[in-house]
Design a protein around this motif. Structure first.
Motif, mmCIF file in Angstrom:
data_model
loop_
_atom_site.group_PDB
_atom_site.id
_atom_site.type_symbol
_atom_site.label_atom_id
_atom_site.label_comp_id
_atom_site.label_asym_id
_atom_site.label_seq_id
_atom_site.Cartn_x
_atom_site.Cartn_y
_atom_site.Cartn_z
ATOM 1 N N GLY A 184 33.596 112.592 6.911
ATOM 2 C CA GLY A 184 35.037 112.751 6.685
ATOM 3 C C GLY A 184 35.292 112.292 8.070
ATOM 4 N N GLU A 217 33.252 115.882 19.618
ATOM 5 C CA GLU A 217 31.916 116.234 19.150
ATOM 6 C C GLU A 217 31.337 116.717 19.629
ATOM 7 O OE1 GLU A 217 30.440 115.393 15.583
ATOM 8 O OE2 GLU A 217 28.680 116.293 16.324
ATOM 9 N N ARG A 218 30.701 118.451 19.085
ATOM 10 C CA ARG A 218 29.742 119.330 19.174
ATOM 11 C C ARG A 218 28.819 118.652 19.669
ATOM 12 N NH1 ARG A 218 29.061 124.432 15.909
ATOM 13 N NH2 ARG A 218 27.519 124.959 17.319
ATOM 14 N N PHE A 231 24.852 116.330 16.018
ATOM 15 C CA PHE A 231 25.000 115.154 15.709
ATOM 16 C C PHE A 231 26.265 114.298 15.484
ATOM 17 C CE2 PHE A 231 20.914 116.334 15.334
ATOM 18 C CZ PHE A 231 20.273 116.319 16.979
ATOM 19 N N ASN A 234 25.720 115.505 9.216
ATOM 20 C CA ASN A 234 24.454 115.809 8.177
ATOM 21 C C ASN A 234 23.931 114.511 7.931
ATOM 22 O OD1 ASN A 234 23.826 118.461 7.886
ATOM 23 N ND2 ASN A 234 25.975 118.904 8.008
ATOM 24 N N GLY A 265 20.084 111.135 2.092
ATOM 25 C CA GLY A 265 19.517 110.898 1.466
ATOM 26 C C GLY A 265 19.935 109.019 0.919
ATOM 27 N N ALA A 266 21.337 109.346 1.374
ATOM 28 C CA ALA A 266 22.044 108.010 1.480
ATOM 29 C C ALA A 266 22.434 107.402 -0.426
ATOM 30 C CB ALA A 266 21.552 106.810 1.830
ATOM 31 N N ALA A 267 22.314 108.874 -1.208
ATOM 32 C CA ALA A 267 22.739 108.757 -2.444
ATOM 33 C C ALA A 267 24.494 108.771 -2.190
ATOM 34 C CB ALA A 267 21.926 109.351 -3.334
ATOM 35 N N VAL A 324 34.270 122.629 19.975
ATOM 36 C CA VAL A 324 35.916 123.057 19.827
ATOM 37 C C VAL A 324 35.835 124.583 19.140
ATOM 38 C CG1 VAL A 324 38.007 122.581 18.286
ATOM 39 C CG2 VAL A 324 37.098 120.747 18.933
ATOM 40 N N ALA A 356 33.542 117.785 3.249
ATOM 41 C CA ALA A 356 33.019 118.371 2.127
ATOM 42 C C ALA A 356 34.248 119.604 2.010
ATOM 43 C CB ALA A 356 31.953 119.147 2.539
ATOM 44 N N ASN A 376 25.531 113.930 -5.600
ATOM 45 C CA ASN A 376 25.463 114.012 -4.137
ATOM 46 C C ASN A 376 27.229 114.228 -3.447
ATOM 47 O OD1 ASN A 376 24.077 112.436 -5.555
ATOM 48 N ND2 ASN A 376 22.784 112.703 -3.704
ATOM 49 N N SER A 426 28.555 112.557 -0.285
ATOM 50 C CA SER A 426 29.669 111.936 0.689
ATOM 51 C C SER A 426 30.363 110.491 0.248
ATOM 52 C CB SER A 426 28.352 111.262 1.774
ATOM 53 O OG SER A 426 27.202 110.668 0.731
HETATM 54 C C1 LIG Z 1 18.961 116.486 4.161
HETATM 55 C C2 LIG Z 1 20.073 116.049 3.528
HETATM 56 C C3 LIG Z 1 20.186 115.037 2.881
HETATM 57 C C4 LIG Z 1 21.572 114.597 1.785
HETATM 58 N N1 LIG Z 1 21.306 113.652 1.294
HETATM 59 C C5 LIG Z 1 22.811 113.081 0.724
HETATM 60 C C6 LIG Z 1 22.553 112.056 -0.292
HETATM 61 O O1 LIG Z 1 21.811 111.590 -0.456
HETATM 62 N N2 LIG Z 1 23.963 111.750 -0.798
HETATM 63 C C7 LIG Z 1 25.299 112.859 -0.199
HETATM 64 O O2 LIG Z 1 26.398 111.825 -0.839
HETATM 65 N N3 LIG Z 1 24.762 113.602 0.216
HETATM 66 C C8 LIG Z 1 23.948 114.079 0.549
HETATM 67 N N4 LIG Z 1 24.126 115.043 1.647
HETATM 68 C C9 LIG Z 1 24.599 116.167 2.130
HETATM 69 C C10 LIG Z 1 25.838 114.641 3.180
HETATM 70 O O3 LIG Z 1 25.317 114.458 4.251
HETATM 71 C C11 LIG Z 1 26.682 115.826 3.449
HETATM 72 O O4 LIG Z 1 27.859 116.375 2.299
HETATM 73 C C12 LIG Z 1 27.794 114.824 4.187
HETATM 74 O O5 LIG Z 1 27.449 114.383 5.298
HETATM 75 C C13 LIG Z 1 28.894 116.087 5.020
HETATM 76 O O6 LIG Z 1 30.288 115.820 5.429
HETATM 77 P P1 LIG Z 1 31.087 116.613 5.947
HETATM 78 O O7 LIG Z 1 32.197 115.328 7.232
HETATM 79 O O8 LIG Z 1 31.663 116.872 5.333
HETATM 80 O O9 LIG Z 1 30.731 117.298 7.401
HETATM 81 P P2 LIG Z 1 28.919 117.080 8.354
HETATM 82 O O10 LIG Z 1 28.158 116.603 8.360
HETATM 83 O O11 LIG Z 1 28.602 118.651 8.068
HETATM 84 O O12 LIG Z 1 29.710 116.370 9.578
HETATM 85 C C14 LIG Z 1 30.208 117.339 10.839
HETATM 86 C C15 LIG Z 1 30.573 116.933 12.328
HETATM 87 O O13 LIG Z 1 31.228 117.900 12.872
HETATM 88 C C16 LIG Z 1 30.653 118.928 14.086
HETATM 89 N N5 LIG Z 1 30.456 119.423 13.326
HETATM 90 C C17 LIG Z 1 30.560 120.757 14.053
HETATM 91 N N6 LIG Z 1 31.362 122.260 14.596
HETATM 92 C C18 LIG Z 1 32.280 121.244 15.183
HETATM 93 C C19 LIG Z 1 32.950 121.905 16.123
HETATM 94 N N7 LIG Z 1 33.219 123.139 16.426
HETATM 95 N N8 LIG Z 1 33.574 121.292 17.620
HETATM 96 C C20 LIG Z 1 33.364 120.232 17.043
HETATM 97 N N9 LIG Z 1 32.188 119.392 16.121
HETATM 98 C C21 LIG Z 1 32.007 119.978 15.231
HETATM 99 C C22 LIG Z 1 29.224 118.781 13.123
HETATM 100 O O14 LIG Z 1 28.154 118.172 14.669
HETATM 101 C C23 LIG Z 1 28.784 116.956 12.594
HETATM 102 O O15 LIG Z 1 29.027 115.632 12.682
HETATM 103 C C24 LIG Z 1 22.107 115.292 2.795
HETATM 104 C C25 LIG Z 1 22.410 116.033 3.791
HETATM 105 C C26 LIG Z 1 21.370 116.537 4.153
HETATM 106 C C27 LIG Z 1 21.166 117.313 5.138
#
Ligand SMILES: Cc1cc2nc3c(=O)[nH]c(=O)nc-3n(C[C@H](O)[C@H](O)[C@H](O)COP(=O)(O)OP(=O)(O)OC[C@H]3O[C@@H](n4cnc5c(N)ncnc54)[C@H](O)[C@@H]3O)c2cc1C
Length: 512
Positions: free
Chosen positions: A18, A37-38, A81, A85, A90-92, A232, A475, A485, A487
């Motif tokens: 996001g 980023e933490r 990181f 996540n 799995g990049a679907a 943060v 999310a 999935n 993402s």
């Molecule tokens: C093993 C695995 C397989 C997956 N396979 C799939 C797939 O095939 N297809 C798919 O669509 N989805 C998949 N997913 C899910 C997908 O990765 C997540 O839905 C998506 O990455 C979520 O994105 P996001 O931006 O909501 O949050 P996040 O990816 O959680 O990103 C949040 C970021 O904010 C940072 N953060 C958190 N708190 C703070 C704070 N207080 N201060 C500063 N930084 C902070 C975190 O470090 C992170 O970098 C998978 C996930 C995993 C773990």
């Protein structure tokens, strides 16, 4: 100049899918962006592909402990990181269905309508697929929603073992198709189709995660600053409580304040809810975004997920990259039950060590024996929004995830039915494992968007109803988890929110 002395058009918390997509689109339109980023960059190293390092030692998983509804501590499988996540995904990259945007009757209740139709959302899916570099074949998926054209890249194809299964499935009347997937597998791409993709980070940078596809290119614009290892702690508001003025951050045990114009919480569904709750102040005693609706942190969803191994005890499965096939025959109306059951997709090839990490009482050699002879599946069904499934903060600040699974009957029926199909294809032994609360990979829904401030936390452009300049773009915004999935949909909403900000809100971008 230190970031604390600068003023940014947009300050983004979190460099995941996001946050990365927001930074990417906004900077490309000329906005000055700060991403906080933490975590740090995940090193590209041999351990990225080590089952021991990833699954046994949990080298990359956060050490944090959260609590479940009974107060028991657990270590969530979540990753901090650049890329969030998605470094391990799995990049679907699958679109939700047209019906997912509408009221959908399930066995256990109703999945609510979204504030926007699929037709209105579809152009953002086009852009999201382009940003993520999705491979796929249009027209194969029997319930594919309307799309404007082909995928950015052709489907990656199946290895012979998977092609053979697809053929057998077709002979049984099932309609398998190529799983839309975001890996760097086109002409000249870096992907070598290895067995360590789903659940691992890519040592080659060949998985199209948020670092590779979104944050990296955003930094190249020269308009984005990224500060790392900086957590943060809370959003600060003005005395009226209507406007966020800054964020309080912690780096190396030092606290600082960063200012900006627009603020985006993109910390992931659980951490964004926790952050807004932690930002409680006099005007917002129950957290930012909770005054109008008391919905912040509620409706937490994470899917009903089961991993299945279909084993032929005497025949080895020589496949390397298994995550290429998808089945939607049971997703909407189907010939098994009079209600939706869910989605089935190939799972990254299981290895014995991955299984023994979760089931330590079964010896690794036996798990390895099974894994070499299994075809592995990920079976995913929708869990429904329930206000009692929620994220809260305990008095010591620890995150509490109160979650009780629902819509389980439909999920169990799909697992059972898929097992029956696998047996009929010549795999007599079926092993399954349902994912528990620690597997928060598909976390979503904690700040849902909507049209009514009394029942949602965000408006349709992800702005917190109660504040003028605070948005949640991760999310959290999903009003239903659907059975897919998440993402690609997070990226699509980020593109949509960015375009809205550029056209209507930002004062100093070149496009404004
Ligand atoms: C093993 C695995 C397989 C997956 N396979 C799939 C797939 O095939 N297809 C798919 O669509 N989805 C998949 N997913 C899910 C997908 O990765 C997540 O839905 C998506 O990455 C979520 O994105 P996001 O931006 O909501 O949050 P996040 O990816 O959680 O990103 C949040 C970021 O904010 C940072 N953060 C958190 N708190 C703070 C704070 N207080 N201060 C500063 N930084 C902070 C975190 O470090 C992170 O970098 C998978 C996930 C995993 C773990």
């Amino acid at each position: 100049m230190a970031v604390t002395d600068k003023f940014y058009d947009v300050v983004i918390v979190g460099a995941g899918v996001g946050g990365g997509a927001m930074a990417n689109r906004l900077a490309n339109a000329g906005a000055r962006v700060l991403v906080v980023e933490r975590g740090n960059y995940l090193p590209r190293e041999a351990d990225n592909w080590s089952v021991k390092a990833v699954f046994h030692d949990k080298k990359y998983t956060t050490q944090e402990l959260w609590r479940d509804k009974s107060g028991n501590a657990f270590n969530p499988s979540t990753f901090y990181f650049v890329g969030g996540n998605s470094k391990f995904f799995g990049a679907a990259t699958v679109r939700f269905r047209k019906e997912d945007f509408e009221v959908l009757e399930h066995e256990a209740g109703v999945s609510p309508a979204w504030p926007i139709s699929y037709e209105d959302f579809a152009p953002y899916y086009d852009e999201a697929e382009r940003l993520m570099g999705t491979h796929g074949t249009a027209g194969e998926d029997p319930i594919e929603p309307p799309r404007s054209g082909p995928y950015p890249h052709p489907a990656i194809g199946h290895e012979p073992e998977i092609e053979a299964i697809a053929k057998k499935l077709r002979s049984k009347g099932v309609q398998p198709f190529s799983l839309p997937i975001a890996i760097d597998r086109h002409e000249g791409g870096k992907c070598i189709r290895c067995a360590t993709c789903d659940g691992f980070a890519c040592k080659l940078g060949a998985k199209n995660d948020a670092e590779v596809r979104l944050v990296g290119p955003a930094l190249k614009t020269g308009l984005v600053d990224l500060v790392l290892d900086t957590k943060v702690l809370r959003f600060l508001t003005d005395t009226s409580g209507k406007k966020v003025t800054g964020i309080e951050v912690e780096q190396d045990d030092q606290k600082n304040t960063i200012h900006g114009d627009i603020f985006i919480s993109a910390a992931g569904a659980i951490n964004s809810a926790a952050l807004l709750l932690r930002s409680a102040n006099q005007k917002h005693p129950n957290g930012l975004g909770n005054n109008s609706s008391d919905q912040l942190g509620r409706n937490y969803m994470a899917h009903n997920n089961t991993a299945m191994m279909a084993i032929h005890p005497f025949r080895k499965n020589g496949v390397t990259f298994q995550k290429s096939l998808c089945i939607n025959d049971f997703y909407l109306s189907n010939n098994v039950r009079p209600y939706p059951l869910g989605n089935v997709q190939g799972l990254g090839k299981l290895q014995g060590g991955m299984l023994s990490a979760n089931v330590p009482f079964i010896p690794e050699w036996l798990m390895d024996h099974f894994a070499k002879r299994s075809v592995d599946w990920w079976i995913m069904s929708e869990d429904l929004p329930d206000p009692e499934n929620r994220i809260t903060l305990d008095s010591d600040g620890t995150i509490r995830v109160s979650y009780t699974s629902n819509n389980l009957k439909a999920h169990q029926e799909l697992v059972k039915h898929w097992g029956k199909i696998m047996r009929s294809l010549g795999y007599p032994l079926i092993l399954t494992q349902k994912m528990d609360i620690t597997v928060s990979m598909h976390q979503c829904g904690t700040a849902r968007f909507g049209t009514d401030p009394a029942t949602s936390v965000l408006d349709q452009y992800s702005r917190v109803w109660d504040l003028d300049n605070l948005y949640v773009v991760d999310a959290s915004f999903l009003p239903s988890s659907t059975g897919f999935n998440p993402s690609l949909t997070i990226v699509a909403q980020a593109v949509r929110v960015s375009e809205h900000l550029i056209a209507n809100v930002l004062r100093s971008t070149t496009a404004a």
